[in-house]
Design an enzyme around this catalytic site. Structure first.
Site, PDB file in Angstrom:
ATOM      1  CG  ASP A 209      -1.950  -1.097   1.192  1.00 13.15           C
ATOM      2  OD1 ASP A 209      -2.311  -1.519   0.082  1.00 13.15           O
ATOM      3  OD2 ASP A 209      -2.386  -1.537   2.278  1.00 13.15           O
ATOM      4  CE1 TYR A 237       4.019  -6.805   4.608  1.00 10.11           C
ATOM      5  CE2 TYR A 237       3.538  -9.013   5.410  1.00 10.11           C
ATOM      6  CZ  TYR A 237       3.558  -8.084   4.382  1.00 10.11           C
ATOM      7  OH  TYR A 237       3.103  -8.441   3.141  1.00 10.11           O
ATOM      8  CG  ASP A 251      -5.248   2.016   5.897  1.00 10.94           C
ATOM      9  OD1 ASP A 251      -6.078   2.945   5.921  1.00 10.94           O
ATOM     10  OD2 ASP A 251      -4.860   1.508   4.835  1.00 10.94           O
ATOM     11  NE  ARG A 353      -4.912  -2.850   4.259  1.00 11.31           N
ATOM     12  CZ  ARG A 353      -5.644  -2.575   3.184  1.00 11.31           C
ATOM     13  NH1 ARG A 353      -6.355  -1.469   3.136  1.00 11.31           N
ATOM     14  NH2 ARG A 353      -5.677  -3.408   2.174  1.00 11.31           N
TER      15      ARG A 353
END
Length: 471
Positions: A209, A237, A251, A353
């Protein structure tokens, strides 16, 4: 026809720059008398045998041989001085397809060369460009986004290529590791690499993103065929989750929902957070965010949301290998909230997310993602990736063979097996070859021949790679 400088083009496709004699040449072509009586110029076209050729017959004379332009200057010389009889000068116009280096040699001895310049017609130029593309090793049919400039003082025409064609900066084919900055889409990064590499054949394995940073795997030229086998690698991540309210996009960029009360947030203990994270570890069924790139009846989910549709996506099974809490902070700057710094190792297709959303919902106070950085894809680490601003494509390129070795099992081929696989044939599978998974088949010279799978005791090509990928 062709035109260059101040001259005019001839009907036969040979451009002749007349310089000071332009008016006389124009008059000769049109069958008119020149404006100055003393500047008479006789223009005659002839073939190889020096037989005169009528201008209307030129169109059918393209295959006969050389067309020439003879300027009879018995009366007026190149410097406009009267000449003695018998000082005729013959200019030979060579075919446009001949190399520039040969044109000077075709001028006859004693010819006046000051005002004669023969250039290829448009049709011949198109043929030359088509021949260059055919000779090129890189089959990419797209025009480079970076244009080459002609040499100073040159004609601007590209000479025939005598060396293997790669991109403008010596980039042939391979995989790039890039550290994507915040605020750019993954496609923005691909567009930048296309300009840097001088080719449009560029793709990526796994979207990030715009708000996210971190590792992107970029394929260049034929190595884009390998991306299909890299996109399914597990990922890791570092993320920050804010507990206290949810958003429409799960988000920080979405519209905020109603926030939980300060008392509800204060009641969340460390043990409750650990228990909630444990329930989201291992194999779980996860519902992706409604603004994801998943297609619903041929259209991206986020496009339908933007158009006002209510989108409900089906749950998909993912595996969360690790969901570790690194730090916990309370933030009262924008209301009661708890910020969690976490590390997530997961299978391909997992939405971090959605993890933030589900953790907040499980605790009863809502949650969303505020920061995300991808640190690993399979065996590829972000620490090995240069930033986009510092990217030197040629220096950073990893060969398709090396990238495949890091992503899957590999076998070393004998010379004949490499030839057979290159032709799409099946070969016997070595003992102990893994089943039902991709295998990189490497030639003796180190290049990636194909991605294969074992089927019925044989290795079958799943994805083949051209020999030009050797690095």
């Amino acid at each position: 026809m062709a035109r260059r400088g101040r001259g005019d083009a001839h009907d036969a496709g040979l451009g002749v720059v007349g310089g000071d004699e332009r008016e006389q040449a124009e008059a000769a072509r049109c069958g008119k008398q020149p404006r100055r009586g003393v500047d008479a110029v006789e223009t005659v076209l002839h073939d190889d045998d020096r037989r005169a050729v009528e201008v209307p017959a030129i169109g059918g004379d393209r295959g006969r041989g050389i067309l020439g332009l003879r300027a009879d200057e018995r009366e007026v010389g190149a410097a406009r001085q009267p000449l003695a009889g018998g000082h005729a000068h013959v200019h030979v116009a060579v075919p446009a397809r001949e190399a520039q280096s040969r044109r000077t040699d075709r001028l006859e001895a004693g010819a006046a060369r000051r005002d004669l310049d023969v250039v290829a017609g448009a049709r011949e130029q198109r043929r030359e460009r088509a021949a260059e593309r055919t000779r090129a090793e890189d089959p990419d049919p797209h025009r480079s986004s970076v244009r080459r400039r002609p040499p100073p003082g040159g004609s601007g025409r590209r000479p025939p290529s005598r060396c293997p064609a790669v991109s403008l900066y010596g980039v042939n084919s391979g995989i790039l590791l890039v550290d994507k900055p915040q605020g750019m889409t993954s496609h923005d990064v691909v567009a930048r690499v296309r300009r840097l590499a001088g080719t449009r054949k560029v793709g990526h394995a796994g979207t990030l993103d715009p708000m996210a940073t971190g590792l992107l795997l970029i394929g260049v030229n034929h190595a884009t065929r390998l991306l299909h086998h890299l996109v399914g690698l597990d990922k890791e991540y570092l993320a920050t989750i804010r507990l206290g309210w949810g958003t429409s996009t799960d988000d920080a960029e979405g519209e905020a929902f109603a926030a939980a009360s300060a008392d509800a947030v204060d009641a969340i203990t460390d043990a409750a957070i650990a228990d909630g994270m444990a329930r989201l570890t291992g194999g779980i069924d996860q519902v992706p965010s409604a603004v994801s790139a998943i297609k619903v009846d041929g259209k991206r989910a986020y496009q339908r949301v933007r158009e006002g549709e209510q989108v409900e996506l089906a749950a998909r099974h993912v595996t969360i290998t690790a969901f570790d809490l690194l730090d916990r902070r309370r933030d009262t700057s924008a209301g009661a909230a708890i910020d969690l710094d976490v590390r997530v190792a997961c299978s391909s297709g997992t939405y971090v997310r959605a993890l933030a959303r589900d953790l907040g919902d499980g605790l009863g106070i809502g949650g969303h993602l505020t920061a995300l950085r991808r640190t690993r894809i399979g065996a590829f680490e972000v620490t090995d990736a240069p930033s986009l601003d510092d990217l030197d494509v040629a220096a950073a390129l990893t060969s398709a063979a090396d990238a495949a070795r890091r992503a899957m099992p590999a076998i070393e081929l004998a010379e004949q097996d490499a030839i057979d696989l290159g032709h799409g044939k099946r070969i016997p599978a070595p003992e102990g070859t893994a089943r039902e998974q991709p295998i990189a088949a490497i030639a003796p010279d180190g290049r990636l021949v194909a991605i294969v799978e074992r089927r019925a005791g044989q290795l079958k090509v799943v994805t083949g790679f051209p020999q030009e990928d050797a690095s």
